[in-house]
Enzyme design. Sequence first.
Site, mmCIF file in Angstrom:
data_model
loop_
_atom_site.group_PDB
_atom_site.id
_atom_site.type_symbol
_atom_site.label_atom_id
_atom_site.label_comp_id
_atom_site.label_asym_id
_atom_site.label_seq_id
_atom_site.Cartn_x
_atom_site.Cartn_y
_atom_site.Cartn_z
ATOM 1 N N THR A 146 -2.491 3.984 3.492
ATOM 2 C CA THR A 146 -3.652 4.021 2.607
ATOM 3 C C THR A 146 -4.870 3.341 3.213
ATOM 4 O O THR A 146 -6.004 3.796 3.016
ATOM 5 C CB THR A 146 -3.305 3.347 1.258
ATOM 6 O OG1 THR A 146 -2.057 3.856 0.797
ATOM 7 C CG2 THR A 146 -4.369 3.616 0.229
ATOM 8 N N THR A 206 0.849 -1.190 0.000
ATOM 9 C CA THR A 206 0.000 0.000 0.000
ATOM 10 C C THR A 206 0.885 1.240 0.000
ATOM 11 O O THR A 206 2.059 1.195 0.384
ATOM 12 C CB THR A 206 -0.905 0.081 1.237
ATOM 13 O OG1 THR A 206 -0.125 0.422 2.396
ATOM 14 C CG2 THR A 206 -1.680 -1.201 1.465
ATOM 15 N N ASP A 207 0.316 2.360 -0.408
ATOM 16 C CA ASP A 207 1.001 3.629 -0.212
ATOM 17 C C ASP A 207 0.835 4.024 1.253
ATOM 18 O O ASP A 207 0.172 3.344 2.037
ATOM 19 C CB ASP A 207 0.433 4.682 -1.159
ATOM 20 C CG ASP A 207 1.441 5.779 -1.481
ATOM 21 O OD1 ASP A 207 2.348 6.017 -0.654
ATOM 22 O OD2 ASP A 207 1.316 6.409 -2.534
ATOM 23 N N TRP A 208 1.411 5.143 1.606
ATOM 24 C CA TRP A 208 1.481 5.607 2.994
ATOM 25 C C TRP A 208 0.107 5.568 3.666
ATOM 26 O O TRP A 208 -0.803 6.266 3.285
ATOM 27 C CB TRP A 208 2.057 7.020 3.016
ATOM 28 C CG TRP A 208 2.267 7.604 4.365
ATOM 29 C CD1 TRP A 208 1.319 8.161 5.166
ATOM 30 C CD2 TRP A 208 3.508 7.715 5.069
ATOM 31 N NE1 TRP A 208 1.879 8.601 6.330
ATOM 32 C CE2 TRP A 208 3.225 8.346 6.300
ATOM 33 C CE3 TRP A 208 4.816 7.349 4.776
ATOM 34 C CZ2 TRP A 208 4.216 8.628 7.239
ATOM 35 C CZ3 TRP A 208 5.798 7.625 5.710
ATOM 36 C CH2 TRP A 208 5.496 8.256 6.923
#
Length: 733
Positions: A289, A285-287
């Site tokens: 997310t 995942t991105d930060w």
Amino acid sequence: MARLKSIILIPVFILCGINASSDALDDAIERARKLCKKMTLEEKAGELMVYDYKDFGDGRWEKYCNHVNNNSIGALMRVADPALTRKMQEYKMAHSRLGIPLIIHEDVVHGFSTSLPTQLGIACSWDDIAVEKAEAVAARESAAAGINMTYSPQCDISCDPRWGRIGSTLGEDPYLSSRMTAARVRGSQGHSLEELSDGKHIIACVKHFVGYGSLQGAKDYRHQDFSKRELFETYLPPFKAAVDAGALAVMNAYTAYDGLPCNFSKYLLTDILRKELGFRGQLVTDWTTLQFSVDEGAAVNLEEAAIRGLEAGVDMDMISDAFLLLPDLVRQKKVSEKLLDEAVIRSLALKYLLGLFDNPYRFCDEENARKEFFSEQNQKDVLELTRESCVLLKNEGGILPLDTTARVLLTGNWFDNATQLGGGTNKDIFYSDDSSEDMVNGKVLTLEQTMKKRWASRLISKHINMTKVARGMEDFSDADIAVLTIGEPLNYTGERRGRATITIPESELEQLRRLKAAGKKIVSVVFCGRPFIMNEIAWLSDAVLLVWYPGAMGGEAIAEILSGEVNPSGKLSQHFPLDVGQIPLSYREKRTFINCNYADISAKPLYPFGYGLSYTSFEYSKPVSEKAVYRIGENVKLSVVVKNTGNRRGREVVEVYVRDEVSSVLARERELCDFKSITLDPGESAKVEFSLGRDAFSLYNAKLDNVIEPGDFTIFIGGDVTTKNAIRIRLKL
């Protein structure tokens, strides 16, 4: 263009990509599967967590140790220090029941010690080989610093330069972005999986899957729905190229597709990425997310987010702590342990491929780091790319190159600051407060230093004192010509830095106006992280050299070009608009029955996609096709003769575009489908040959099946997207 096939069960790896079905990966997966069977639920969940070491704040070492002791960490980022990495690995190995090592992630978007140009600049090279070599530098230096995975390349597509992160993309065009993405993946990971354990390569985690560049008004995180057709035609091709090149990690986007956050979309993450594209690596995942999905009301709580994320295909949770809830959720039978195991196996497999189980300290060599950082070879490889990333936009009267015996005024705000060359950072512009990391023991040379080597005492370098200008006390008479360094301030670009106006400060432009009023011949060297409205620069300058944020070797590359040692050859990877009202701006628009544009501004951009001048000139013959009619399935073989008609040796990028004249769905005006570069001496000619396969002519029909329809196609070959040099061929059943 390189379009996504409608059904892709086994990826065909292009351009010497890594074979993801190789024995090495199968062996790593099998070893990971055996280890997973020995792990507790808590150990499994912890393996799927990545944290930011800097984000731990005060007492970060103790917090790291607590995570290890609690089996709640598998990866860490922001630890670019081999000594610290070794200390962390030693603690992890001493306190991990099964001896599972740590893996270190990082945003190495624009290179490491020998920082690279911003990604839009990288794409302006149109040079797969130079890009791969420079990316290999970033990989070697990152590996020497203890890093194992880079969140790079960013292969989002956008036609809106108001977006703050557009400078970290590889251009507006899916085909160009695909070629550049594949080159960067190969540079990071090498050409075989065995190379990943040599201590010189790292895993490429491409981002952001998928459609992150389609934003409402170019405002970060503002979701904007787009069609499945646009998904296939525009946003997926670079990710397909990354998977085909062997990318072993993918990061999902913050944004949504068809109303569903990307991290919850089984259609995107499993059906498309894994089943159709054949991706076998780890999805991160991105930060935080998963937490953001709760914040925006797409999930009730983190438990729901963890369940939906895992079921969609997410393997690793960045920061949010959602996956630490999985053990209880498995025990409550709210989520399958089999899904948890699959994610764990993919995570462990990467550590096996990197050789971390065999030697957890292979990336923790301080002596190797000292030798690798900013080495002569690294400087050479990055300089090659940096030269080609610079784009000559204007050269009125052949003012460039400059005579090194002339007296030159070097001025502006950018000529004496090495940090500014890298755009404020060597990793991601968003972290511009880490600008000191750009400096490698003071070895990065400014433009002032590199020009001084060539002009010596004939170079007059000074900042313009606007107070003296206002009082009529500033004197420019001691120089024959002015080199003005001008551009977009560092804090104007990056994540969460979208801009409505995309202009530069008046204080920058006022220096240009004053030099013009003094009657000076002006060469503007333009620094920026995105296309911006630069009309006044173009109109008032005699020459314009676009250098982006050029990185550690920018000073040398710019001086080489200004002095004529190097002939510029970069071509734009993104349009430069004439007015913000033209945005979004793309040559790939769907055709309409009448070209209707705004009544108060030109339809043409200031500078089009693929544009770039040289100190020499090139002449193209009319394209020649091997035959006029081809059967569908045959490669279309064409050639064009290019001649250097100037008086300098030069490199020309030969661009090929295809226009489908009639199709069952609305076709685009034209699409880039191939390019090659050729270097010619004055007066020299060469035949450039192309063999266009099915991807150049295929389309998605009304059923979204990828097909080739019989009919006429116009093929354009020239120096930029506006070329009219064309030939028509026909495809038949």
